[in-house]
Design a protein around this motif. Structure first.
Motif, PDB file in Angstrom:
ATOM      1  N   ASP A 103       1.850 -10.617  -9.795  1.00 57.40           N
ATOM      2  CA  ASP A 103       2.746 -10.393 -10.929  1.00 57.40           C
ATOM      3  C   ASP A 103       1.998 -10.521 -12.254  1.00 57.40           C
ATOM      4  O   ASP A 103       2.198  -9.722 -13.178  1.00 57.40           O
ATOM      5  CB  ASP A 103       3.914 -11.385 -10.886  1.00 57.40           C
ATOM      6  N   THR A 106      -0.300  -7.523 -12.714  1.00 61.79           N
ATOM      7  CA  THR A 106       0.480  -6.335 -13.072  1.00 61.79           C
ATOM      8  C   THR A 106       0.872  -6.363 -14.541  1.00 61.79           C
ATOM      9  O   THR A 106       0.836  -5.340 -15.236  1.00 61.79           O
ATOM     10  CB  THR A 106       1.731  -6.250 -12.183  1.00 61.79           C
ATOM     11  N   GLU A 107       1.240  -7.556 -15.042  1.00 66.30           N
ATOM     12  CA  GLU A 107       1.643  -7.661 -16.448  1.00 66.30           C
ATOM     13  C   GLU A 107       0.445  -7.522 -17.382  1.00 66.30           C
ATOM     14  O   GLU A 107       0.545  -6.910 -18.457  1.00 66.30           O
ATOM     15  CB  GLU A 107       2.346  -8.997 -16.687  1.00 66.30           C
ATOM     16  N   PRO A 110      -3.271  -3.493 -14.470  1.00 73.52           N
ATOM     17  CA  PRO A 110      -4.223  -3.295 -13.369  1.00 73.52           C
ATOM     18  C   PRO A 110      -5.517  -2.637 -13.816  1.00 73.52           C
ATOM     19  O   PRO A 110      -6.538  -2.747 -13.140  1.00 73.52           O
ATOM     20  CB  PRO A 110      -3.446  -2.386 -12.399  1.00 73.52           C
ATOM     21  N   ILE A 119      -4.892  -9.188  -9.131  1.00 76.34           N
ATOM     22  CA  ILE A 119      -4.172  -8.473  -8.072  1.00 76.34           C
ATOM     23  C   ILE A 119      -4.922  -8.571  -6.750  1.00 76.34           C
ATOM     24  O   ILE A 119      -4.325  -8.830  -5.698  1.00 76.34           O
ATOM     25  CB  ILE A 119      -3.958  -7.000  -8.484  1.00 76.34           C
TER      26      ILE A 119
END
Length: 403
Positions: A103, A106-107, A110, A119
């Protein structure tokens, strides 16, 4: 009515047996009654069974702690097990950490180095969580369940038969005590009957009546002795039979040890598989991170502080060097080409301390001056450094070329 009479008689008989055992047990503790000792082989088997039970419980409980460190989760699983219901599936710690990393990555994006790394680490942590779940399931099935079956099944049966053996022994010793007392009373009655009174008619008549009572008494005690002997034979037979049953059960402890040995082997194999999976996952992650980042991103484990960024006016290798978020300076490709094309050796000042990772590298101290030169085929991020008789590879981002 007949059923009620039977229940009352049975209750009275059980109460009498219980009272007799209690009296015998108390007299044994006070040293006022003899106790039938079990044979040495049976005593050794009993001791072995008790030892097996104690250590099996300890190993089982500590294995549960190892597999599930959360005590609340263990209590919940125990409750569901007793209710014969399946416990709800919950996310474990590695999976939770992995999800947080994914998470966050992703924020952050990537496409960024940090987000991409988060990730990849999160995916690996989730794989480790899955392996951890498989270890718990396999260990519970192949190791904990057999141990628990022994404690809750086999050993309970052994304890029940052992208690019956104890009761049969108390019954046997109580029968021995009653027979002993009956024989002693019979002997005293015989001695009284042998004593004859002599004198006038009144005394003779009284003696006759007394002897008549003595004869009746003798008959009563003779019947009591016969009854006690018969009871002793019955209790001895029951004791011997119960001792044999208990012995056969206890001799099965050796088979239990062999079975637990196989279960232990399964547990070791499950752990070996788990740790091998974790090692492979981390090895793959390390390779992925190594491909994503150049070698100068890798922090040296022996450095306790982040090196300061060089000043903008210093003549760092490649004046248009890129600066990373960790404080290290990464040379641009154009400056690397210029450096590689220069012939001969150059003097360079060391910007930061560097500890060699292996024998092919040269350790550096901040502010010292060394000689550097390029070697054909060497990685673009490295130069060959020389200090006196010492020689080895050095990272270019730790150097400042001198004119």
């Amino acid at each position: 009515m007949n059923i009620m009479d039977f229940n009352v008689k049975k209750l009275a008989a059980d109460a009498g047996t219980f009272l007799s055992r209690a009296v015998q047990f108390t007299e044994e503790k006070l040293g006022q009654a003899e106790k039938t000792e079990l044979d040495a082989h049976l005593e050794n088997l009993l001791s072995k069974a008790e030892c097996t039970k104690i250590w099996t419980e300890k190993i089982m409980k500590q294995t549960e702690v190892l597999l599930q460190p959360n005590p609340n989760a263990r209590i919940e699983e125990f409750v569901y097990e007793k209710l014969d219901r399946k416990a709800p599936s919950r996310i474990n710690n590695p999976e939770l950490l992995g999800q947080y990393m994914i998470d966050a990555g992703t924020e952050f994006g990537p496409g960024t180095a940090y987000g991409n790394a988060l990730i990849k680490c999160g995916e690996t942590q989730k794989r480790i969580g899955t392996a951890d779940r498989e270890l718990i399931q396999t260990s519970a099935l192949n190791f904990l369940t057999p141990l628990r079956n022994f404690i809750e099944g086999d050993y309970k049966t052994i304890s029940k038969e052992r208690k019956l053996l104890q009761n049969k022994r108390l019954d046997l010793d109580a029968a021995k005590t009653r027979l002993k007392k009956a024989k002693a009373a019979e002997t005293r009655a015989s001695q009284l009957n042998s004593a004859r009174l002599e004198g006038d008619n009144i005394m003779v008549n009284f003696s006759y009546m007394l002897n008549f009572l003595h004869v009746k008494w003798l008959k009563i005690w003779a019947e009591e002795v016969t009854k006690s002997e018969q009871e002793l034979r019955i209790t001895q037979s029951e004791f011997d039979r119960q001792a044999e049953i208990t012995r056969l059960l206890l001799e099965g402890i050796s088979s239990t040890h062999a079975h637990h040995l196989r279960c232990l082997n399964d547990f070791v194999e499950a752990q070996m598989t788990y740790y091998a999976q974790c090692y492979q996952y981390m090895l793959d992650l390390q390779k992925q991170l190594g491909r994503c980042f150049p070698s100068n991103y890798h922090c040296n484990n022996n450095q306790t502080s982040v090196a300061p960024m060089p000043s903008a006016s210093s003549n760092v290798i490649g004046s248009s060097a890129l600066t990373s978020t960790s404080g290290l300076v990464i040379a641009s490709p154009s400056n690397l080409v210029d450096l590689k094309e220069c012939s001969g050796s150059r003097k360079a000042r060391v910007l930061y301390d560097y500890d060699a990772a292996n024998s092919s590298e040269l350790s550096l101290l901040a502010d010292e001056v060394i000689t550097v030169f390029s070697v054909v085929g060497m990685d673009s991020d490295w130069l060959m450094g020389e200090r006196g008789n010492q020689k080895g590879r050095v990272p270019i981002t730790y150097l400042e070329l001198l004119n």
